[in-house]
Scaffold this motif. Structure first.
Motif, PDB file in Angstrom:
ATOM      1  N   ILE A 151       7.938 -66.387 -56.653  1.00 20.18           N
ATOM      2  CA  ILE A 151       8.202 -66.023 -55.257  1.00 20.18           C
ATOM      3  C   ILE A 151       9.401 -66.801 -54.727  1.00 20.18           C
ATOM      4  O   ILE A 151      10.300 -66.254 -54.071  1.00 20.18           O
ATOM      5  CB  ILE A 151       6.953 -66.271 -54.392  1.00 20.18           C
ATOM      6  N   ALA A 152       9.413 -68.104 -55.015  1.00 22.51           N
ATOM      7  CA  ALA A 152      10.532 -68.931 -54.567  1.00 22.51           C
ATOM      8  C   ALA A 152      11.832 -68.507 -55.230  1.00 22.51           C
ATOM      9  O   ALA A 152      12.880 -68.395 -54.576  1.00 22.51           O
ATOM     10  CB  ALA A 152      10.241 -70.403 -54.854  1.00 22.51           C
ATOM     11  N   LEU A 153      11.795 -68.251 -56.540  1.00 23.31           N
ATOM     12  CA  LEU A 153      13.008 -67.893 -57.271  1.00 23.31           C
ATOM     13  C   LEU A 153      13.563 -66.554 -56.812  1.00 23.31           C
ATOM     14  O   LEU A 153      14.761 -66.417 -56.530  1.00 23.31           O
ATOM     15  CB  LEU A 153      12.721 -67.852 -58.769  1.00 23.31           C
ATOM     16  N   PHE A 154      12.699 -65.543 -56.746  1.00 26.60           N
ATOM     17  CA  PHE A 154      13.167 -64.222 -56.358  1.00 26.60           C
ATOM     18  C   PHE A 154      13.583 -64.201 -54.891  1.00 26.60           C
ATOM     19  O   PHE A 154      14.505 -63.475 -54.509  1.00 26.60           O
ATOM     20  CB  PHE A 154      12.079 -63.184 -56.616  1.00 26.60           C
ATOM     21  N   GLY A 155      12.911 -64.989 -54.065  1.00 23.44           N
ATOM     22  CA  GLY A 155      13.302 -65.084 -52.669  1.00 23.44           C
ATOM     23  C   GLY A 155      14.695 -65.671 -52.510  1.00 23.44           C
ATOM     24  O   GLY A 155      15.456 -65.278 -51.614  1.00 23.44           O
ATOM     25  N   LEU A 156      15.055 -66.604 -53.403  1.00 23.87           N
ATOM     26  CA  LEU A 156      16.391 -67.180 -53.341  1.00 23.87           C
ATOM     27  C   LEU A 156      17.463 -66.176 -53.748  1.00 23.87           C
ATOM     28  O   LEU A 156      18.586 -66.229 -53.250  1.00 23.87           O
ATOM     29  CB  LEU A 156      16.460 -68.421 -54.241  1.00 23.87           C
TER      30      LEU A 156
END
Length: 461
Positions: free
Chosen positions: A354-359
């Motif tokens: 979630i954090a990676l794709f959100g970035l």
């Protein structure tokens, strides 16, 4: 000089190894799911499945090194990871199940499509004019938007239709716990620990899951220590026109997706991507696809999930990617190591994703806020329709199920559908050069300046 500054050697071997392992873990799930799906659909034996997974990981590593070791002939030289193209799954299964074709025709078609990309790389490279900032920013935003549903599904424990424990309290605690851990590491940690926050989150989450009895050690126990690979494992390739045309179409789609990733990484590492850079990148991708066919694995393309990792870790040196590619090659030869990465529960991986794709999403927003005139109604419409199309196709891919297979492959992937929408609308409103066409004064629409334009650029800082 700029290239040396961007890609200077990382001086700490342990840190470089940790960062490379982090990249491997980020793309591992996407890499192994393709052989699992294809091998299962084609009724491969356990021995054949073991080979398929091992050679896939090894080929991912080789393909990555081909790209990152940029030279005057091939390789874009950016910190990019390559993995098997997911859009090739359905066509490969269809070809393999076709009477008179079979598995051998899959790999003949892959080899032919890789040769096509390699030979026409220069033509594809000339198409950089199709990617002005409004298109590039939209494509990067689409990549992030379309990947987030995958992360949410993983956080819940996998596909809702296949996992009866989807959304269980334990899965939610593990997934959101890892996400919270990554957030807190980025808030309070500094230096190297902050750079590997995702890797630490995966390790901590897996340990907690093990204490809860959610980690199955069976794959580790059953895996062998060495697995040899060989060309044409499934037999001599055969060449059928329909299969070749299908895989060439898949390759063109992969090139379109890779272009967006190349442009996004270029912005992240502050390197202007030229048509020559793209040509070298496409040639490397063509070589990787041909190698996949020879060793009976898959077509290969750039993996967008690793873009978010480059953004989060803020480590842009390509030696980290060289380590990641080398680790994939090692894992391909030693299944026992590959089994270690299978211990990470799906919900734990989803929380980190979630954090990676959100970035990735926030990186696209930053591009649009910094480089695109958002006062122009045309630009807003391009962004709105392309992102809307990308997200819509991602959440409702069944929309195009009744279309012919050759046409469906162009539209049932959210990234590709959204990218083509952005390119087409930009040509319609701005022309080939991407410059604004003169507009009549009475047709101008005054739009208020976004109150937080600078906030967009700080989202992914």
């Amino acid at each position: 000089m700029e290239r040396e500054r961007i890609f200077q050697k990382h001086r700490h071997p342990f840190k470089t190894l940790s960062l490379g392992l982090q990249h491997v873990l980020a793309m591992y799930a996407g890499a192994v799911i393709v052989p699992l799906i294809v091998g299962g659909a084609l009724n491969f034996t356990a021995q054949q499945m073991t080979y398929l997974i091992a050679i896939d990981l090894l080929a991912c590593g080789v393909a990555t090194l081909l790209q990152v070791w940029g030279n005057r002939w091939f390789g874009i030289g950016l910190p990019v990871m390559l993995g098997c193209a997911f859009q090739a799954v359905s066509p490969m299964i269809a070809i393999g199940l076709t009477d008179g074709a079979g598995v051998s025709s899959i790999y003949g078609a892959i080899i032919a499509s890789g040769l096509f990309v390699f030979l026409f790389a220069g033509l594809f490279g000339k198409l950089i004019a199709l990617f002005p900032p409004v298109v590039t920013g939209s494509v990067v935003t689409i990549i992030g938007v379309t990947l987030i549903p995958v992360a949410i599904s993983d956080l819940g424990g996998g596909s809702p239709g296949e996992n009866p424990d989807f959304g269980s309290p334990l899965n939610l605690v593990l997934g959101f716990g890892v996400l919270l851990f990554v957030i807190l590491m980025n808030r309070f940690a500094k230096g190297f620990p902050r750079s590997i926050s995702v890797l630490l989150g995966l390790i901590v989450g897996t340990l907690v899951a093990a204490l809860a009895g959610e980690v199955d050690l069976t794959p580790l126990k059953e895996a062998s220590w060495f697995h040899a690979v060989q060309p044409f494992y499934f037999g001599k390739p055969t060449f059928h026109a329909s299969a070749i045309l299908t895989m060439i179409l898949v390759a063109i789609v992969s090139v379109a997706e890779s272009t967006g990733v190349f442009m996004a990484l270029g912005k992240i590492v502050d390197k202007e991507i030229t048509d020559k850079d793209l040509t070298r990148g496409y040639r490397a991708e063509g070589l990787a696809i041909m190698r996949g066919g020879i060793f009976n694995s898959f077509p290969y393309t750039t993996y967008s999930q690793n873009v978010g990792l480059v953004q989060m870790s803020r480590v842009k040196t390509r030696d980290v990617i060289v380590v990641a590619g080398s680790l994939l090659i090692l894992i391909g030869f030693v299944p026992k190591i590959a089994a270690l990465t299978q211990l990470v529960p799906t919900s734990v991986l989803g929380g980190a994703m979630i954090a990676l794709f959100g970035l990735v999403l926030s990186s696209g927003i930053r591009m649009l806020g910094d480089q695109v005139d958002l006062n122009r109604h045309e630009n807003l419409l391009i962004i709105a329709c392309s992102v809307g199309m990308g997200l819509g196709v991602t959440v409702m891919p069944e929309l195009f199920d009744r279309l012919p297979a050759a046409l469906r492959i162009l539209v049932d992937n959210g990234i590709v559908a959204g990218s083509f929408t952005a390119i087409g609308m930009n040509l319609l409103f701005n022309g080939w050069s991407g410059q604004r066409k003169p507009a009549l004064a009475e047709e101008a629409v005054e739009l208020q300046e976004p109150a937080s334009a600078t906030a967009y650029s700080s989202v992914a800082q």
